[in-house]
Design a protein around this motif. Sequence first.
Motif, PDB file in Angstrom:
ATOM      1  N   THR A  91       6.021  12.325   3.050  1.00  0.00           N
ATOM      2  CA  THR A  91       4.571  12.467   3.199  1.00  0.00           C
ATOM      3  C   THR A  91       3.852  11.899   1.984  1.00  0.00           C
ATOM      4  O   THR A  91       4.448  11.710   0.916  1.00  0.00           O
ATOM      5  N   ARG A  92       2.546  11.648   2.138  1.00  0.00           N
ATOM      6  CA  ARG A  92       1.744  11.213   0.991  1.00  0.00           C
ATOM      7  C   ARG A  92       1.747  12.289  -0.090  1.00  0.00           C
ATOM      8  O   ARG A  92       1.740  11.986  -1.283  1.00  0.00           O
ATOM      9  N   GLY A  93       1.768  13.550   0.342  1.00  0.00           N
ATOM     10  CA  GLY A  93       1.821  14.649  -0.618  1.00  0.00           C
ATOM     11  C   GLY A  93       3.070  14.569  -1.492  1.00  0.00           C
ATOM     12  O   GLY A  93       3.020  14.847  -2.689  1.00  0.00           O
ATOM     13  N   ALA A  94       4.195  14.181  -0.876  1.00  0.00           N
ATOM     14  CA  ALA A  94       5.439  14.041  -1.639  1.00  0.00           C
ATOM     15  C   ALA A  94       5.320  12.922  -2.664  1.00  0.00           C
ATOM     16  O   ALA A  94       5.776  13.050  -3.803  1.00  0.00           O
ATOM     17  N   GLY A 127       0.822  -1.210   0.000  1.00  0.00           N
ATOM     18  CA  GLY A 127       0.000   0.000   0.000  1.00  0.00           C
ATOM     19  C   GLY A 127       0.854   1.257   0.000  1.00  0.00           C
ATOM     20  O   GLY A 127       1.999   1.237   0.464  1.00  0.00           O
ATOM     21  N   THR A 128       0.288   2.337  -0.504  1.00  0.00           N
ATOM     22  CA  THR A 128       1.042   3.596  -0.517  1.00  0.00           C
ATOM     23  C   THR A 128       1.383   4.098   0.883  1.00  0.00           C
ATOM     24  O   THR A 128       2.453   4.694   1.055  1.00  0.00           O
ATOM     25  N   PRO A 129       0.540   3.878   1.929  1.00  0.00           N
ATOM     26  CA  PRO A 129       0.959   4.310   3.264  1.00  0.00           C
ATOM     27  C   PRO A 129       2.259   3.637   3.724  1.00  0.00           C
ATOM     28  O   PRO A 129       3.108   4.273   4.350  1.00  0.00           O
ATOM     29  N   GLU A 130       2.424   2.363   3.372  1.00  0.00           N
ATOM     30  CA  GLU A 130       3.668   1.661   3.717  1.00  0.00           C
ATOM     31  C   GLU A 130       4.859   2.266   2.986  1.00  0.00           C
ATOM     32  O   GLU A 130       5.958   2.384   3.550  1.00  0.00           O
ATOM     33  N   HIS A 170       3.221  14.176  -5.450  1.00  0.00           N
ATOM     34  CA  HIS A 170       3.910  15.237  -6.196  1.00  0.00           C
ATOM     35  C   HIS A 170       4.766  14.618  -7.301  1.00  0.00           C
ATOM     36  O   HIS A 170       4.869  15.156  -8.410  1.00  0.00           O
ATOM     37  N   HIS A 171       5.374  13.474  -6.996  1.00  0.00           N
ATOM     38  CA  HIS A 171       6.297  12.832  -7.943  1.00  0.00           C
ATOM     39  C   HIS A 171       5.638  11.791  -8.834  1.00  0.00           C
ATOM     40  O   HIS A 171       6.104  11.557  -9.956  1.00  0.00           O
ATOM     41  N   PHE A 172       4.577  11.152  -8.338  1.00  0.00           N
ATOM     42  CA  PHE A 172       3.952  10.053  -9.077  1.00  0.00           C
ATOM     43  C   PHE A 172       2.441  10.196  -9.040  1.00  0.00           C
ATOM     44  O   PHE A 172       1.874  10.558  -8.018  1.00  0.00           O
ATOM     45  N   ALA A 173       1.790   9.865 -10.142  1.00  0.00           N
ATOM     46  CA  ALA A 173       0.333  10.000 -10.225  1.00  0.00           C
ATOM     47  C   ALA A 173      -0.379   9.046  -9.273  1.00  0.00           C
ATOM     48  O   ALA A 173      -1.399   9.393  -8.677  1.00  0.00           O
ATOM     49  N   ASP A 174       0.180   7.836  -9.126  1.00  0.00           N
ATOM     50  CA  ASP A 174      -0.438   6.819  -8.283  1.00  0.00           C
ATOM     51  C   ASP A 174       0.567   5.696  -8.066  1.00  0.00           C
ATOM     52  O   ASP A 174       1.726   5.784  -8.505  1.00  0.00           O
ATOM     53  N   LYS A 175       0.129   4.626  -7.406  1.00  0.00           N
ATOM     54  CA  LYS A 175       1.026   3.498  -7.125  1.00  0.00           C
ATOM     55  C   LYS A 175       1.534   2.861  -8.411  1.00  0.00           C
ATOM     56  O   LYS A 175       2.700   2.474  -8.500  1.00  0.00           O
TER      57      LYS A 175
END
Length: 197
Positions: free
Chosen positions: A48-51, A37-40, A54-59
């Motif tokens: 942060t999730r924002g970071a 998961g993205t939180p991991e 910022h760099h990637f559209a999604d997983k």
Amino acid sequence: MQQTGRRTNEARSAATRAALIAAARALFVEKGYAETGTPEIVAAAQVTRGALYHHFADKADLFRAVVAAEAQAVAEAIDQATTHAASPRKALIEGTGTYFAAMTEPGRARLLLLDGPAVLGPHAMAELDRSTGGGTLRQGLSEAMRRVDPAELDALADCLSAAFDRAALAIAGGADPAAYCTAITRLIDAILRTSRP
């Protein structure tokens, strides 16, 4: 002074991106794409999730970056090993051993040969392959076989690439690399023999 600030921001941004890719790679190898998961990922990268967004559209976009980095590392290893080869055939043979060695990097076979096609799709992986290692293979075949129709050359590179990938999976599973190097060398030599006028 502004140039220094911009460089600092660019360096920080590059470091964040690299941390995300490294953390994601480790988790994708350990758990697989679906179970990560993205939180991991953001916790492992200490961002942060924002970071992340910022760099990637999604997983999936982050996974694509991980897979692209792996493919590029393999292509660079092959280029480095074959740059000064004495002949196109020698370059193909040296590239074979280098490819198998590069694919023994823990998790690489899973990322490039199993999860990559499953997540990104075969067309995206084929395009990535053509722009990295597969392109190197086609170029080597082209230099060794000067009088072959380009469409046939593309098909031949695709077929030989599939053989390389199957061998890499077997080696990753514990098979003897020497046996596969010998088998691929036999295939290359047979291909080159049939292409002579």
